[in-house]
Every structure is written in C-alpha cells, then in structure tokens.
Enzyme design. Structure first.
Site, mmCIF file in Angstrom:
data_model
loop_
_atom_site.group_PDB
_atom_site.id
_atom_site.type_symbol
_atom_site.label_atom_id
_atom_site.label_comp_id
_atom_site.label_asym_id
_atom_site.label_seq_id
_atom_site.Cartn_x
_atom_site.Cartn_y
_atom_site.Cartn_z
ATOM 1 N N ASN A 96 0.669 -0.666 0.059
ATOM 2 C CA ASN A 96 -0.178 0.120 0.548
ATOM 3 C C ASN A 96 1.648 1.673 0.374
ATOM 4 O OD1 ASN A 96 -1.263 2.283 0.597
ATOM 5 N ND2 ASN A 96 -2.836 0.538 1.657
ATOM 6 N N HIS A 138 0.418 6.228 1.635
ATOM 7 C CA HIS A 138 1.244 6.963 2.972
ATOM 8 C C HIS A 138 2.781 7.943 2.500
ATOM 9 C CE1 HIS A 138 -1.097 6.977 5.843
ATOM 10 N NE2 HIS A 138 -1.732 5.459 5.572
ATOM 11 N N HIS A 172 -5.546 3.578 -1.730
ATOM 12 C CA HIS A 172 -6.791 3.818 -1.466
ATOM 13 C C HIS A 172 -7.347 5.576 -1.339
ATOM 14 C CE1 HIS A 172 -9.753 4.196 2.584
ATOM 15 N NE2 HIS A 172 -10.302 4.281 1.468
ATOM 16 N N ARG A 210 -9.591 8.088 -0.793
ATOM 17 C CA ARG A 210 -10.242 8.757 -0.022
ATOM 18 C C ARG A 210 -11.697 9.609 -0.685
ATOM 19 N NH1 ARG A 210 -9.116 6.904 5.372
ATOM 20 N NH2 ARG A 210 -11.078 8.826 6.500
ATOM 21 N N ARG A 235 -7.512 12.366 1.196
ATOM 22 C CA ARG A 235 -6.607 13.244 1.978
ATOM 23 C C ARG A 235 -4.702 12.611 1.446
ATOM 24 N NH1 ARG A 235 -7.617 11.090 7.764
ATOM 25 N NH2 ARG A 235 -9.899 12.151 7.321
ATOM 26 N N GLU A 260 -8.354 0.426 -3.534
ATOM 27 C CA GLU A 260 -9.326 0.867 -2.077
ATOM 28 C C GLU A 260 -10.333 1.729 -2.493
ATOM 29 O OE1 GLU A 260 -7.510 0.848 2.037
ATOM 30 O OE2 GLU A 260 -6.880 -1.395 1.609
ATOM 31 N N THR A 313 -7.971 3.707 8.224
ATOM 32 C CA THR A 313 -9.350 2.631 8.034
ATOM 33 C C THR A 313 -9.318 2.275 9.613
ATOM 34 O OG1 THR A 313 -8.671 2.871 5.533
ATOM 35 C CG2 THR A 313 -10.429 1.388 6.840
ATOM 36 N N GLU A 330 -10.300 -9.565 3.507
ATOM 37 C CA GLU A 330 -9.608 -9.003 3.674
ATOM 38 C C GLU A 330 -9.911 -8.939 5.248
ATOM 39 O OE1 GLU A 330 -5.729 -5.898 3.706
ATOM 40 O OE2 GLU A 330 -7.394 -6.457 1.823
ATOM 41 N N HIS A 374 -3.672 -4.901 8.021
ATOM 42 C CA HIS A 374 -3.938 -3.738 8.703
ATOM 43 C C HIS A 374 -2.498 -3.303 9.810
ATOM 44 C CE1 HIS A 374 -5.499 0.245 9.572
ATOM 45 N NE2 HIS A 374 -5.456 0.010 10.821
#
Length: 259
Positions: free
Chosen positions: A14, A17, A50, A52, A56, A77, A108, A158, A201
């Site tokens: 992922n 970030h 993801h 969103r 963000r 995502e 999340t 998941e 996660h």
C-alpha cells in the site's frame, strides 16, 4: 483440515502514505507512482491505493498514473459510495477492496459492517464484479460478517489484523494471542465458505510472520509500516525484507516448497 498452504503468499504494498508525505507540503515529491514502480521491482505482487472521499493522500490522478506505470495488479481501496463506484468502473482495476471510511479517522479503523447492509452492498458490488474486478470486503474476523460477505457474493475477504497488531505493540500478550487465534479460525472459516482470504492492517515484520503461516491466507496487504521502514532502510530493502519474512515463515511451517 489443510496441512499445506493454498498457494504462494502474495504481498500487496500500500503506497497511500507516500502520498500523505507529498500532500503535507504540496508539490510532486515524493511521487507515489515512483513508489509503486520500486515496489514492483522489489517483489510486490500488487499495489494497493485507497482513494478516500476527502483525497487526503492518494488523488484521482495518482490512480490513473499508477495503472499506466505498473504491470502488476492494482488493488483499488474505496468506500461504498456512488462516486467511488463510478471511478472504479471507469478504470476497471484488477481488484477493488470495499472499506469503511469516516472523515474524522486517521486511517481505516475496524471492518466494514456487512451484516446490517447486505442488500445495499450486494447491489453495490454487482456491477464491479460484472466489470471484471475482483471484489474484496475488508472485515473483522467475525463469523457473522464473514457469512454476510459470502451471501452478498463477494469472492474475497480481507481480515482486519489491526487489533492483533495493536495488542502485540502494547505487550498485551494474552489478548494478542487470543486475537491471533481468532484470525486463524476465521481464515479457515472463510475458506470453508469458498472465499479467498486476505489479511492486512498494521502488520510489521514480526506480526506478518505469524499471520503468514495461516494456510488459507493467500495475500497480505501492508503499507504504513513499509513506508515508515523506508525512511531508515529504503523502500526496496524494506519490501524485500518483508517478502523474505513471509516466505521464511511459510517454509518453516510447511516445508521448502511452500514459499
């Protein structure tokens, strides 16, 4: 009862970030597309991003650029909203993971509430499946939610590993072990219903190794930890180490051919 894993354990990286850091200052650096390409070269089996509702971190242009830049699958995502469904149907990524989303949260948290929204979610994912996307539902390791995910026609679940990872980080050993046992049992239960099981996660080198030995789990999705480790060792090195941690755990649990 399974004595061997169902297949090679895949690693999804992922890159959200990387975009978080970029957006903190503005401009184009660091580039999440570059991160996706590094991840692919380092052995990632897929890229997770993801988009969103509040944009963000990942933004719309990132999705298009990532799809154009990589040859491994994109796991898109998204929240279960009409806007996100339209974006997914326009891009038709290999995989779509439906996650809960609240604007005030940092990331999340918790799994999607499927059991109370079966009818809506069944209708929501139907066009995504028809478009050829592998639909995954991000849920807690809870029998009721897993059964609901199977009923709505989601081929993949998941399992949310966040609570297990938090207990581990806080040294709450009994609670950690109980959560890990629940994840193991629910992975087996999901597989028994014909679902493909993934997990993710909060996973680190230590916690990922423990989940990697679940024979029914076919994919781990890991992001924040790898981006954090990249500050110290580089992204390529962090991903290669995670790949080795996963493969070594499988080999030690099931033998040389398991990884």
């Amino acid at each position: 009862m399974l004595t061997k894993p169902l297949g090679r354990l895949r690693l999804g990286v992922n890159i959200d970030h990387v975009a978080t850091i970029r957006n903190a200052r503005g401009g184009a650096a660091p580039d999440p597309v570059r991160a996706a390409k590094i991840a692919e070269a380092a052995g990632a089996d897929g890229i997770t991003a993801h988009l969103r509702e509040d944009r963000r971190h990942i933004v719309d242009a990132d999705i298009e650029a990532i799809l154009a830049a990589i040859s491994i699958p994109l796991n898109f995502e998204m929240a279960a909203t009409e806007e996100m469904q339209k974006i997914a149907l326009r891009h038709r990524p290999h995989a779509v993971c439906i996650v809960p989303e609240r604007r005030e949260e940092r990331t999340t948290e918790g799994g999607l509430e499927v059991a109370r929204e079966e009818n809506r979610l069944a209708h929501f994912i139907a066009p995504l499946r028809e478009a050829g996307c592998r639909v995954s539902i991000f849920i807690a390791a809870d029998r009721r939610q897993i059964e609901a995910a199977a009923r709505i026609g989601a081929p993949v679940i998941e399992l949310h590993t966040g609570a297990y990872c938090d207990y581990h980080a806080e040294g709450r050993v009994a609670e950690r072990d109980a959560e890990l046992a629940k994840l193991r049992d629910m992975a087996a239960f999901g597989h028994s219903l014909g679902l493909e099981v993934h997990a993710g996660h909060g996973l680190t080198y230590e916690t990922a190794a423990e989940v990697a030995v679940f024979p029914e789990v076919m994919e781990l999705n890991i992001g924040h930890f790898l981006i954090g480790e990249a500050i110290f060792s580089g992204l390529d090195s962090a991903i290669r180490r995670m790949r080795e941690v996963m493969d070594r755990a499988r080999r030690e649990a099931f033998g040389a051919g398991a990884a």
